[in-house]
Design a protein around this motif. Structure first.
Motif, PDB file in Angstrom:
ATOM      1  N   ASP A 189      15.357 142.296  70.182  1.00 25.52           N
ATOM      2  CA  ASP A 189      16.824 141.673  71.276  1.00 25.52           C
ATOM      3  C   ASP A 189      15.495 141.142  72.526  1.00 25.52           C
ATOM      4  OD1 ASP A 189      18.135 142.532  68.807  1.00 25.52           O
ATOM      5  OD2 ASP A 189      18.341 144.240  70.180  1.00 25.52           O
ATOM      6  N   GLU A 190      14.660 141.711  73.207  1.00 20.18           N
ATOM      7  CA  GLU A 190      14.356 140.931  74.162  1.00 20.18           C
ATOM      8  C   GLU A 190      13.353 139.748  74.028  1.00 20.18           C
ATOM      9  OE1 GLU A 190      10.621 142.545  77.247  1.00 20.18           O
ATOM     10  OE2 GLU A 190      11.600 143.796  76.423  1.00 20.18           O
ATOM     11  N   GLU A 191      12.416 139.726  72.770  1.00 17.94           N
ATOM     12  CA  GLU A 191      11.777 138.402  72.200  1.00 17.94           C
ATOM     13  C   GLU A 191      12.966 137.038  72.390  1.00 17.94           C
ATOM     14  OE1 GLU A 191       7.995 140.091  70.522  1.00 17.94           O
ATOM     15  OE2 GLU A 191       9.330 140.145  69.805  1.00 17.94           O
ATOM     16  N   ARG A 192      13.913 137.507  71.959  1.00 16.54           N
ATOM     17  CA  ARG A 192      15.067 136.171  70.927  1.00 16.54           C
ATOM     18  C   ARG A 192      15.419 135.880  72.629  1.00 16.54           C
ATOM     19  NH1 ARG A 192      17.047 134.726  66.451  1.00 16.54           N
ATOM     20  NH2 ARG A 192      15.947 136.675  65.482  1.00 16.54           N
ATOM     21  N   GLU A 193      15.846 136.888  73.022  1.00 12.18           N
ATOM     22  CA  GLU A 193      16.318 136.775  74.752  1.00 12.18           C
ATOM     23  C   GLU A 193      15.371 135.620  75.623  1.00 12.18           C
ATOM     24  OE1 GLU A 193      18.371 138.914  78.382  1.00 12.18           O
ATOM     25  OE2 GLU A 193      17.004 140.043  77.883  1.00 12.18           O
ATOM     26  N   MET A 195      12.806 133.358  74.182  1.00 12.69           N
ATOM     27  CA  MET A 195      12.937 132.499  73.923  1.00 12.69           C
ATOM     28  C   MET A 195      14.211 132.055  74.061  1.00 12.69           C
ATOM     29  SD  MET A 195      10.563 132.335  71.394  1.00 12.69           S
ATOM     30  CE  MET A 195       9.395 133.240  70.980  1.00 12.69           C
ATOM     31  N   ASP A 196      15.277 132.486  73.799  1.00 15.40           N
ATOM     32  CA  ASP A 196      16.386 131.550  74.593  1.00 15.40           C
ATOM     33  C   ASP A 196      16.661 131.113  76.169  1.00 15.40           C
ATOM     34  OD1 ASP A 196      17.736 131.953  72.138  1.00 15.40           O
ATOM     35  OD2 ASP A 196      19.324 133.305  72.501  1.00 15.40           O
ATOM     36  N   ALA A 197      16.214 132.282  77.314  1.00 13.31           N
ATOM     37  CA  ALA A 197      15.952 131.251  78.496  1.00 13.31           C
ATOM     38  C   ALA A 197      14.946 130.976  78.499  1.00 13.31           C
ATOM     39  CB  ALA A 197      15.595 132.719  79.334  1.00 13.31           C
ATOM     40  N   ARG A 198      14.223 130.495  77.610  1.00  9.51           N
ATOM     41  CA  ARG A 198      12.692 129.125  77.646  1.00  9.51           C
ATOM     42  C   ARG A 198      13.415 127.747  77.289  1.00  9.51           C
ATOM     43  NH1 ARG A 198       8.521 127.252  80.387  1.00  9.51           N
ATOM     44  NH2 ARG A 198       6.606 127.361  79.637  1.00  9.51           N
ATOM     45  N   GLY A 199      13.960 128.016  76.288  1.00  2.26           N
ATOM     46  CA  GLY A 199      14.609 126.404  75.664  1.00  2.26           C
ATOM     47  C   GLY A 199      13.842 127.104  74.476  1.00  2.26           C
ATOM     48  N   VAL A 200      13.535 128.091  73.711  1.00  2.11           N
ATOM     49  CA  VAL A 200      12.784 127.530  72.330  1.00  2.11           C
ATOM     50  C   VAL A 200      13.418 128.421  71.389  1.00  2.11           C
ATOM     51  CG1 VAL A 200      11.082 128.522  70.269  1.00  2.11           C
ATOM     52  CG2 VAL A 200      10.746 128.169  73.034  1.00  2.11           C
ATOM     53  N   GLU A 201      14.360 127.337  70.294  1.00  2.00           N
ATOM     54  CA  GLU A 201      14.959 127.632  69.140  1.00  2.00           C
ATOM     55  C   GLU A 201      14.309 127.566  68.182  1.00  2.00           C
ATOM     56  OE1 GLU A 201      17.350 124.630  65.824  1.00  2.00           O
ATOM     57  OE2 GLU A 201      16.302 124.036  67.037  1.00  2.00           O
ATOM     58  N   VAL A 202      15.108 129.371  67.285  1.00  2.00           N
ATOM     59  CA  VAL A 202      14.394 129.857  66.761  1.00  2.00           C
ATOM     60  C   VAL A 202      15.017 129.770  65.473  1.00  2.00           C
ATOM     61  CG1 VAL A 202      14.294 132.150  65.731  1.00  2.00           C
ATOM     62  CG2 VAL A 202      14.200 131.633  68.252  1.00  2.00           C
ATOM     63  N   VAL A 203      14.421 129.608  64.103  1.00  2.00           N
ATOM     64  CA  VAL A 203      15.044 129.320  62.974  1.00  2.00           C
ATOM     65  C   VAL A 203      14.586 130.494  61.930  1.00  2.00           C
ATOM     66  CG1 VAL A 203      14.777 127.615  60.625  1.00  2.00           C
ATOM     67  CG2 VAL A 203      14.579 126.511  63.594  1.00  2.00           C
ATOM     68  N   GLU A 204      15.467 131.059  61.423  1.00  2.00           N
ATOM     69  CA  GLU A 204      14.839 132.014  60.336  1.00  2.00           C
ATOM     70  C   GLU A 204      14.362 132.015  59.050  1.00  2.00           C
ATOM     71  OE1 GLU A 204      14.301 134.910  61.355  1.00  2.00           O
ATOM     72  OE2 GLU A 204      15.797 135.289  63.673  1.00  2.00           O
ATOM     73  N   GLY A 205      13.759 132.542  58.517  1.00  2.00           N
ATOM     74  CA  GLY A 205      13.426 132.640  56.981  1.00  2.00           C
ATOM     75  C   GLY A 205      12.034 132.508  56.529  1.00  2.00           C
ATOM     76  N   PRO A 206      11.201 132.707  55.671  1.00  2.00           N
ATOM     77  CA  PRO A 206       9.913 132.058  54.827  1.00  2.00           C
ATOM     78  C   PRO A 206       9.731 131.042  55.322  1.00  2.00           C
ATOM     79  CG  PRO A 206      11.525 133.328  54.135  1.00  2.00           C
ATOM     80  CD  PRO A 206      11.999 133.628  54.636  1.00  2.00           C
ATOM     81  N   VAL A 207       8.296 130.654  55.222  1.00  2.00           N
ATOM     82  CA  VAL A 207       7.892 129.048  55.072  1.00  2.00           C
ATOM     83  C   VAL A 207       7.415 129.099  53.607  1.00  2.00           C
ATOM     84  CG1 VAL A 207       6.520 128.018  55.290  1.00  2.00           C
ATOM     85  CG2 VAL A 207       7.629 128.589  57.485  1.00  2.00           C
ATOM     86  N   SER A 208       7.914 128.260  52.937  1.00  2.00           N
ATOM     87  CA  SER A 208       6.830 127.863  51.986  1.00  2.00           C
ATOM     88  C   SER A 208       6.464 127.226  51.671  1.00  2.00           C
ATOM     89  CB  SER A 208       7.722 127.883  50.539  1.00  2.00           C
ATOM     90  OG  SER A 208       8.940 126.779  51.214  1.00  2.00           O
ATOM     91  N   THR A 209       6.134 125.987  52.912  1.00  2.00           N
ATOM     92  CA  THR A 209       5.295 124.756  52.239  1.00  2.00           C
ATOM     93  C   THR A 209       5.129 124.211  53.239  1.00  2.00           C
ATOM     94  OG1 THR A 209       3.697 123.461  50.811  1.00  2.00           O
ATOM     95  CG2 THR A 209       6.295 122.899  51.268  1.00  2.00           C
ATOM     96  N   LEU A 210       3.815 123.766  53.875  1.00  2.00           N
ATOM     97  CA  LEU A 210       4.128 122.388  54.742  1.00  2.00           C
ATOM     98  C   LEU A 210       4.081 121.771  54.173  1.00  2.00           C
ATOM     99  CD1 LEU A 210       1.569 123.709  57.263  1.00  2.00           C
ATOM    100  CD2 LEU A 210       4.137 124.283  57.067  1.00  2.00           C
ATOM    101  N   LEU A 211       4.904 120.261  54.544  1.00  2.00           N
ATOM    102  CA  LEU A 211       5.279 119.202  53.795  1.00  2.00           C
ATOM    103  C   LEU A 211       3.940 117.757  54.649  1.00  2.00           C
ATOM    104  CD1 LEU A 211       8.903 119.012  53.526  1.00  2.00           C
ATOM    105  CD2 LEU A 211       7.107 119.541  51.794  1.00  2.00           C
TER     106      LEU A 211
END
Length: 329
Positions: A189-193, A195-211
């Motif tokens: 929760d603290e890390e997410r806060e 991120m929000d304060a810094r303006g870093v978007e969080v996109v949930e989900g595991p990564v499958s590949t780099l395109l």
């Protein structure tokens, strides 16, 4: 052996053997060769930064390909009589009469009064398709090395290490378009806060590949098929020191398994020195070069002290012998 830098092409015994031919090792060799020491550099020719097209934050060498810098360094040490030996070190052992024995793969061995370890580290990358292929090109670790090249463009930080959230917060310095994808490092929760304060978007989900498109990264694909477009991916690899060849010497290490040295690069073993990424995983090339120079200065002074003690003992023995001869006559 004297400090005179005689012809070293056919030597098997040196004042100093440097293991590793990166910026730290070559700079140590340069200083020592200019101090008229016999020096050999054992170099496998596989520098950590070889995948990168350019190196940065190195005064007067910013933007220069890493291999170009190493080639220049090799030529410089050769000008002062240092020898570069292409090969790998199998084992470093304490010599029976002092100093060290450096055993090379293939069976050859070299003797040295002192040894400088500049063997670097291994980056262990996550097994995500595309990461290894684009490592050093569009996939990076260090914002200070490569953040400027993707400034103001979309950046994705892969959460694969405990330090990954901090990496995302730091990269916000270079771009307003930073996305953190937790992958295997979810946020509390603290890390997410933060991120929000810094303006870093969080996109949930595991990564499958780099395109990639036309050989360049253009997006990160998640396991559910969603994509996040980006110009660069940053991740924090697991870093492991390349210390297997000398691990049996019992050098002191810290809690994370990295060699402990003093400010000059001395390890807990007399005559054994360490510089660069084998000591400090965050050291850039310019940092390693400085560490190599600092170790070389101190090492040469230690050799001078050893030689003074040897010469003093010989001088005293000669004086005592002369006095005995005069008394006997």
């Amino acid at each position: 052996m004297t400090g005179a830098n005689n012809d070293t092409r056919n030597r098997t015994s040196y004042d100093v053997i440097v293991i590793g031919g990166g910026a730290g090792g070559l700079n140590a060799a340069l200083v020592l060769a200019r101090a008229r020491r016999t020096v050999a550099v054992v170099d496998s020719g596989e520098p950590r930064n070889a995948p990168s097209a350019h190196m940065h934050s190195f005064l007067s060498r910013d933007g220069v390909p890493p291999l170009t810098v190493l080639e220049a360094g090799r030529a410089e040490i050769a000008r002062y009589g240092a020898v570069r030996i292409e090969g790998r070190v199998d084992q470093v052992e304490a010599g029976e009469a002092g100093g060290y024995v450096v055993r090379l793969e293939g069976g050859a061995s070299l003797d040295a009064r002192h040894v400088v370890l500049a063997t670097g580290l291994r980056d262990e990358l996550p097994e995500i398709p595309g990461v290894r292929a684009m490592w050093g090109e569009d996939v990076h670790f260090c914002p200070y090395c490569h953040g400027y090249e993707v400034r103001d463009q979309p950046i994705v930080v892969l959460g694969v290490h405990p330090a990954s959230p901090g990496q995302a917060l730091l990269l916000r310095q270079w771009s307003r378009h930073v996305v953190y994808v937790p992958h295997t490092r979810p946020l509390d929760d603290e890390e997410r806060e933060r991120m929000d304060a810094r303006g870093v978007e969080v996109v949930e989900g595991p990564v499958s590949t780099l395109l990639s498109k036309d050989g360049r990264l253009h997006a990160v694909e998640l396991a559910d098929g969603r994509t996040v477009e980006c110009a660069g991916v940053f991740l924090f690899p697991k870093m492991t020191p390349n210390d297997g060849a000398f691990d049996g010497l019992g050098c002191e290490k810290d809690e994370q398994g990295w060699l402990v040295t003093d400010r000059a690069g001395r390890t807990s073993r007399p005559g054994l020195w360490a510089v660069g990424n084998v000591v400090d995983p965050r050291a850039q090339a310019v940092t390693a070069a400085g560490m190599g120079a600092a170790a070389a200065f101190a090492l040469n002074h230690d050799l001078v002290d050893e030689e003074i003690e040897r010469d003093l003992a010989a001088h005293r023995a000669a004086v005592q012998g002369a006095e005995v001869s005069v008394t006997a006559s």
